[in-house]
Design a protein around this motif. Structure first.
Motif, PDB file in Angstrom:
ATOM      1  N   ASP A   1      31.171   1.186  20.006  1.00  0.00           N
ATOM      2  CA  ASP A   1      31.484  -0.079  20.675  1.00  0.00           C
ATOM      3  C   ASP A   1      31.278  -1.260  19.739  1.00  0.00           C
ATOM      4  N   ARG A   2      30.234  -1.214  18.940  1.00  0.00           N
ATOM      5  CA  ARG A   2      29.958  -2.289  17.981  1.00  0.00           C
ATOM      6  C   ARG A   2      30.991  -2.268  16.849  1.00  0.00           C
ATOM      7  N   ILE A   3      31.349  -1.079  16.384  1.00  0.00           N
ATOM      8  CA  ILE A   3      32.344  -0.964  15.321  1.00  0.00           C
ATOM      9  C   ILE A   3      33.657  -1.574  15.791  1.00  0.00           C
ATOM     10  N   PHE A   4      34.094  -1.199  16.988  1.00  0.00           N
ATOM     11  CA  PHE A   4      35.342  -1.747  17.511  1.00  0.00           C
ATOM     12  C   PHE A   4      35.238  -3.257  17.717  1.00  0.00           C
ATOM     13  N   ARG A   5      34.107  -3.734  18.193  1.00  0.00           N
ATOM     14  CA  ARG A   5      33.945  -5.188  18.408  1.00  0.00           C
ATOM     15  C   ARG A   5      34.013  -5.943  17.079  1.00  0.00           C
ATOM     16  N   VAL A   6      33.294  -5.443  16.094  1.00  0.00           N
ATOM     17  CA  VAL A   6      33.223  -6.131  14.798  1.00  0.00           C
ATOM     18  C   VAL A   6      34.576  -6.141  14.098  1.00  0.00           C
ATOM     19  N   PHE A   7      35.315  -5.046  14.183  1.00  0.00           N
ATOM     20  CA  PHE A   7      36.587  -4.972  13.474  1.00  0.00           C
ATOM     21  C   PHE A   7      37.767  -5.516  14.281  1.00  0.00           C
ATOM     22  N   SER A   8      37.574  -5.822  15.545  1.00  0.00           N
ATOM     23  CA  SER A   8      38.630  -6.447  16.351  1.00  0.00           C
ATOM     24  C   SER A   8      38.673  -7.930  15.990  1.00  0.00           C
ATOM     25  N   SER A   9      39.739  -8.350  15.361  1.00  0.00           N
ATOM     26  CA  SER A   9      39.833  -9.732  14.878  1.00  0.00           C
ATOM     27  C   SER A   9      39.750 -10.758  16.007  1.00  0.00           C
ATOM     28  N   GLN A  10      40.144 -10.376  17.206  1.00  0.00           N
ATOM     29  CA  GLN A  10      40.110 -11.302  18.347  1.00  0.00           C
ATOM     30  C   GLN A  10      38.889 -11.063  19.245  1.00  0.00           C
ATOM     31  N   LYS A  11      38.079 -10.065  18.927  1.00  0.00           N
ATOM     32  CA  LYS A  11      36.889  -9.706  19.724  1.00  0.00           C
ATOM     33  C   LYS A  11      37.254  -9.521  21.193  1.00  0.00           C
ATOM     34  N   ASP A  12      38.397  -8.845  21.420  1.00  0.00           N
ATOM     35  CA  ASP A  12      38.933  -8.721  22.775  1.00  0.00           C
ATOM     36  C   ASP A  12      39.075  -7.283  23.256  1.00  0.00           C
ATOM     37  N   GLY A  13      38.453  -6.339  22.539  1.00  0.00           N
ATOM     38  CA  GLY A  13      38.573  -4.937  22.938  1.00  0.00           C
ATOM     39  C   GLY A  13      39.888  -4.311  22.515  1.00  0.00           C
ATOM     40  N   LEU A  14      40.648  -5.038  21.706  1.00  0.00           N
ATOM     41  CA  LEU A  14      41.937  -4.568  21.206  1.00  0.00           C
ATOM     42  C   LEU A  14      41.935  -4.654  19.688  1.00  0.00           C
ATOM     43  N   MET A  15      42.750  -3.808  19.063  1.00  0.00           N
ATOM     44  CA  MET A  15      42.856  -3.853  17.607  1.00  0.00           C
ATOM     45  C   MET A  15      44.311  -3.771  17.186  1.00  0.00           C
ATOM     46  N   SER A  16      44.640  -4.563  16.184  1.00  0.00           N
ATOM     47  CA  SER A  16      45.982  -4.547  15.596  1.00  0.00           C
ATOM     48  C   SER A  16      45.983  -3.571  14.422  1.00  0.00           C
ATOM     49  N   PHE A  17      47.157  -3.356  13.867  1.00  0.00           N
ATOM     50  CA  PHE A  17      47.273  -2.503  12.682  1.00  0.00           C
ATOM     51  C   PHE A  17      46.410  -3.051  11.545  1.00  0.00           C
ATOM     52  N   GLU A  18      46.433  -4.365  11.358  1.00  0.00           N
ATOM     53  CA  GLU A  18      45.624  -4.958  10.285  1.00  0.00           C
ATOM     54  C   GLU A  18      44.132  -4.798  10.550  1.00  0.00           C
ATOM     55  N   ASP A  19      43.714  -4.855  11.812  1.00  0.00           N
ATOM     56  CA  ASP A  19      42.309  -4.593  12.139  1.00  0.00           C
ATOM     57  C   ASP A  19      41.936  -3.170  11.732  1.00  0.00           C
ATOM     58  N   VAL A  20      42.837  -2.228  12.001  1.00  0.00           N
ATOM     59  CA  VAL A  20      42.609  -0.831  11.644  1.00  0.00           C
ATOM     60  C   VAL A  20      42.556  -0.680  10.119  1.00  0.00           C
TER      61      VAL A  20
END
Length: 188
Positions: free
Chosen positions: A71-90
Motif C-alpha cells: 500500500d505504501r509502495i503504490f501510494r509513494v509511486f502514484s504521482s497523483q496519490k490517488d490509488g491509481l498509477m499511470s505507465f510513467e508511474d510504473v
C-alpha cells in the motif's frame, strides 16, 4: 517496434527519453509497455497517462501482492496519490526496483515508503509500523521488544539526536546495510 501498430504511442523519441530518465533499458520499457497494455480495456495502451487502479497492478507485479508495504509502495509511486498509477508511474517504480538503480536512490524512495505519516521524517511511530508489518506473519513481538528495537535503530540512525530520522540520515544508515539493495529489488 517495427510494424506493430499497438506500440505506435510509444515512439522512438519517447522510448529514448524514458531510457535517459530511468535505469531501464529499451527492452525492459517495451516489455513493461506490453505487460501494462494487458490492463487496458482493448489490450492496447493508447494513452500513456491513463491511470489504472493499483489493485490491478498486482496482476502484473505478483511480487508486490504479498509485500507488507504494498500500500505504501503504490501510494509513494502514484504521482497523483490517488490509488491509481499511470505507465510513467510504473516506469518509476520499476526503475527504482531495478538492479541498476543506485543504492542512494533506492534508499531515498525507501525513506518515503517508511515515512508512514508523510512528515518528511521517520520517527518512532513510523518504525513501530515497519516492525509490525515485518513481523505480523512471524508472530507477536512484545511492545517492550519493539521499543528496544526502535531505541537501537534510533541510536544508530538519528545522528542529529532530534528524535526523528531525516532523509540524509536514513540514506546514510541504509548505505551501511549490504543486503539492502538486494531486498529493494525485483524482476519484471
Amino acid at each position: 517496434m517495427g510494424n506493430n501498430n499497438s506500440l505506435s504511442v510509444l515512439t522512438e523519441d519517447l522510448l529514448e527519453e524514458y531510457t535517459i530518465l530511468t535505469y531501464l533499458s529499451k527492452g525492459e520499457i517495451l516489455h513493461l509497455y506490453k505487460v501494462f497494455s494487458r490492463l487496458a480495456p482493448n489490450g492496447i495502451l493508447g494513452d500513456l497517462n491513463w491511470r489504472f487502479p493499483c489493485e490491478n497492478l498486482e496482476e502484473i507485479f505478483t511480487q508486490l501482492k504479498y509485500n507488507p508495504f504494498k500500500d505504501r509502495i503504490f501510494r509513494v509511486f502514484s504521482s497523483q496519490k490517488d490509488g491509481l498509477m499511470s505507465f510513467e508511474d510504473v516506469l518509476d517504480l520499476c526503475s527504482v526496483m531495478s538492479e541498476r538503480c543506485p543504492d542512494k536512490v533506492k534508499a531515498a524512495w525507501a525513506f518515503q515508503i517508511f515515512d508512514f505519516d508523510e512528515d518528511e521524517a521517520v520517527g518512532t511511530e513510523d518504525l513501530m509500523n515497519v516492525i509490525k508489518r515485518l513481523t505480523s506473519s512471524a508472530g507477536f513481538i512484545s511492545e517492550t521488544d519493539q521499543k528496544h528495537i526502535i531505541k537501537i535503530l534510533m541510536n544508530e540512525m538519528d545522528l542529529e539526536l532530534s528524535g526523528r530520522v531525516g532523509i540524509q540520515e536514513f540514506v546514510h544508515a541504509v548505505g551501511k546495510m549490504s543486503e539492502f539493495p538486494h531486498s529493494f529489488c525485483f524482476k519484471f
